[in-house]
Design a protein around this motif. Sequence first.
Motif, short mmCIF file in Angstrom:
data_model
loop_
_atom_site.label_atom_id
_atom_site.label_comp_id
_atom_site.label_asym_id
_atom_site.label_seq_id
_atom_site.Cartn_x
_atom_site.Cartn_y
_atom_site.Cartn_z
N VAL A 186 39.11 -82.72 -38.84
CA VAL A 186 38.75 -84.11 -38.55
C VAL A 186 38.07 -84.14 -37.19
O VAL A 186 38.64 -83.68 -36.19
CB VAL A 186 39.99 -85.03 -38.56
CG1 VAL A 186 39.57 -86.49 -38.33
CG2 VAL A 186 40.75 -84.90 -39.88
N VAL A 187 36.85 -84.69 -37.16
CA VAL A 187 36.07 -84.73 -35.92
C VAL A 187 35.80 -86.17 -35.53
O VAL A 187 35.70 -87.06 -36.38
CB VAL A 187 34.74 -83.96 -36.11
CG1 VAL A 187 35.01 -82.49 -36.35
CG2 VAL A 187 33.92 -84.53 -37.26
N GLY A 188 35.69 -86.40 -34.23
CA GLY A 188 35.44 -87.75 -33.74
C GLY A 188 33.97 -88.06 -33.67
O GLY A 188 33.46 -88.93 -34.38
N CYS A 189 33.24 -87.34 -32.81
CA CYS A 189 31.81 -87.58 -32.64
C CYS A 189 31.00 -86.29 -32.60
O CYS A 189 29.79 -86.34 -32.55
CB CYS A 189 31.55 -88.37 -31.36
SG CYS A 189 30.61 -89.89 -31.58
N SER A 190 31.67 -85.16 -32.56
CA SER A 190 31.00 -83.85 -32.62
C SER A 190 29.93 -83.66 -31.55
O SER A 190 28.88 -83.06 -31.80
CB SER A 190 30.38 -83.64 -34.01
OG SER A 190 31.35 -83.73 -35.01
N HIS A 191 30.17 -84.19 -30.35
CA HIS A 191 29.21 -84.00 -29.27
C HIS A 191 28.93 -82.53 -28.97
O HIS A 191 27.78 -82.17 -28.66
CB HIS A 191 29.70 -84.71 -28.00
CG HIS A 191 29.64 -86.20 -28.09
ND1 HIS A 191 28.47 -86.91 -28.04
CD2 HIS A 191 30.63 -87.13 -28.23
CE1 HIS A 191 28.72 -88.20 -28.15
NE2 HIS A 191 30.02 -88.36 -28.28
N PRO A 192 29.92 -81.63 -29.05
CA PRO A 192 29.63 -80.21 -28.79
C PRO A 192 28.81 -79.56 -29.90
O PRO A 192 28.37 -78.42 -29.74
CB PRO A 192 31.03 -79.58 -28.71
CG PRO A 192 31.95 -80.72 -28.40
CD PRO A 192 31.37 -81.88 -29.14
N GLY A 193 28.60 -80.26 -31.02
CA GLY A 193 27.86 -79.71 -32.15
C GLY A 193 28.79 -79.49 -33.33
O GLY A 193 29.78 -78.76 -33.21
N ASP A 235 27.01 -79.70 -24.67
CA ASP A 235 25.90 -79.23 -23.85
C ASP A 235 24.64 -80.01 -24.20
O ASP A 235 23.53 -79.63 -23.84
CB ASP A 235 25.66 -77.73 -24.10
CG ASP A 235 24.74 -77.11 -23.06
OD1 ASP A 235 24.82 -77.50 -21.88
OD2 ASP A 235 23.91 -76.25 -23.43
N ALA A 236 24.82 -81.14 -24.90
CA ALA A 236 23.69 -81.94 -25.37
C ALA A 236 23.21 -82.90 -24.29
O ALA A 236 24.02 -83.39 -23.48
CB ALA A 236 24.08 -82.71 -26.62
N PRO A 237 21.93 -83.21 -24.26
CA PRO A 237 21.41 -84.20 -23.30
C PRO A 237 22.12 -85.53 -23.47
O PRO A 237 22.36 -85.99 -24.58
CB PRO A 237 19.93 -84.32 -23.69
CG PRO A 237 19.61 -83.03 -24.36
CD PRO A 237 20.85 -82.63 -25.09
N GLY A 238 22.49 -86.15 -22.37
CA GLY A 238 23.18 -87.43 -22.41
C GLY A 238 24.68 -87.33 -22.38
O GLY A 238 25.37 -88.26 -21.95
N THR A 239 25.23 -86.19 -22.86
CA THR A 239 26.69 -86.03 -22.86
C THR A 239 27.08 -84.66 -22.32
O THR A 239 28.15 -84.14 -22.64
CB THR A 239 27.27 -86.19 -24.29
OG1 THR A 239 26.66 -85.23 -25.16
CG2 THR A 239 27.03 -87.58 -24.81
N LYS A 240 26.23 -84.06 -21.53
CA LYS A 240 26.50 -82.73 -20.99
C LYS A 240 27.82 -82.72 -20.23
O LYS A 240 28.11 -83.62 -19.45
CB LYS A 240 25.37 -82.29 -20.07
CG LYS A 240 25.32 -80.80 -19.80
CD LYS A 240 24.07 -80.45 -19.01
CE LYS A 240 23.95 -78.95 -18.77
NZ LYS A 240 23.73 -78.20 -20.01
N GLU A 241 28.64 -81.73 -20.51
CA GLU A 241 29.96 -81.53 -19.91
C GLU A 241 31.03 -82.46 -20.47
O GLU A 241 32.18 -82.44 -20.01
CB GLU A 241 29.92 -81.62 -18.38
CG GLU A 241 29.01 -80.58 -17.74
CD GLU A 241 29.05 -80.61 -16.22
OE1 GLU A 241 29.77 -81.47 -15.66
OE2 GLU A 241 28.38 -79.77 -15.60
N LEU A 242 30.70 -83.28 -21.48
CA LEU A 242 31.71 -84.13 -22.11
C LEU A 242 32.66 -83.26 -22.93
O LEU A 242 32.23 -82.47 -23.76
CB LEU A 242 31.04 -85.15 -23.03
CG LEU A 242 31.99 -86.04 -23.85
CD1 LEU A 242 32.69 -87.04 -22.94
CD2 LEU A 242 31.22 -86.77 -24.94
N LYS A 243 33.95 -83.41 -22.69
CA LYS A 243 34.96 -82.64 -23.42
C LYS A 243 35.41 -83.41 -24.66
O LYS A 243 35.57 -84.63 -24.60
CB LYS A 243 36.16 -82.33 -22.52
CG LYS A 243 35.80 -81.44 -21.33
CD LYS A 243 37.02 -81.06 -20.52
CE LYS A 243 36.64 -80.12 -19.39
NZ LYS A 243 37.85 -79.69 -18.60
#
Length: 349
Positions: free
Chosen positions: A212-219, A189-197
């Motif tokens: 193990v996390v890849g980029c943690s875009h969801p937080g 839900d972050a700016p720039g990657t909103k809706e990225l799964k």
Amino acid sequence: MKVLATVLIAAGISSLTSIAAPARAAEPESKSQITILYDAFGTDPSMTKDWGFSALVEVAGKRILFDTGNDADIFAANVKAKGVDLKALDFVVLSHRHSDHMAGLNYVLSVNPTVKIYAPKEGFGIYGSSLPSSFYRKDETLPPEMRYYGGEPPQTMKFGAAWRGAKFELIDKTTEIAPGITLIALVSDAPGTKELKELSLAVNTPEGMVLVVGCSHPGIDKIVEAAAAINAKIHIVAGGFHLVVASDEVVAKAVTALKDTFKVESIAPGHCTGEPTFAALKKAFGDRYLYAGLGTTLSLRANNGSDMRRGEGPALQQDDLTTYRRLAQREDPFGILRARSMRTKASQL
């Protein structure tokens, strides 16, 4: 005498049997470790640093390739440098659609074309997908030549993957894919990657949860929270925490959540975690901060082995910063452009 003879005969037969069929060798103890195959910092001279992430996760009797880096040639060279046999993989996990996590898949498939690949399910995803044809509005007043599929679309519309013939299994929600092995599926839900799964790998071990996390875009806090719902004891969190351009306040909040809220036992940050976050985590976790630079092998067992080095990675080089800017111009995955735009608007007020 008859009893004695019987015993002797039985003993002789038993001896002959043991000679004919030697005792089976004990099964070798399965590894429990993470090997970093792709990242932009590290000290292994045999491996090439580049922006991106990949790790070989050997745990619970499985060999899992998590992400495949930013460049197929560099990925291939790093895999060979570590002597990793990609033919022996149980499966591959692609955390999300950004190229610095999946470009090496071409090489994986050249070596092991039938390997199962787990990836996020998206409507028009690069990994392939499908949608019911009811998703689009229809106008029956149009002549057939102006209508999709001549007005008679298939019930399910299938969309191809960038890797034809690859065996993708698309994950749309948090799913246990093997006993004790779960793919946590969350949405940014972050700016720039909103809706990225994005998918994260959570393995329930006797020592606790290995995450193990890849980029943690969801937080990173939300991902750890989802893992803690499976097992509140978080043994280790490794990978990219997506704090590379975060403010000190945001970094401090994330560090506090990991250390105090979720009581993570050990932390092994890499990739997009960010240098200031490396420093903050090292200060907070002390000896429980595990260096995870390129080529490092992290033991997942209690009383971690001597192959686990501790410390911080080297500073970002200019090439790394250039890569960041290129990524930002394409999709703004770190919210750089949005923040810059907001500052510009504020200065004009």
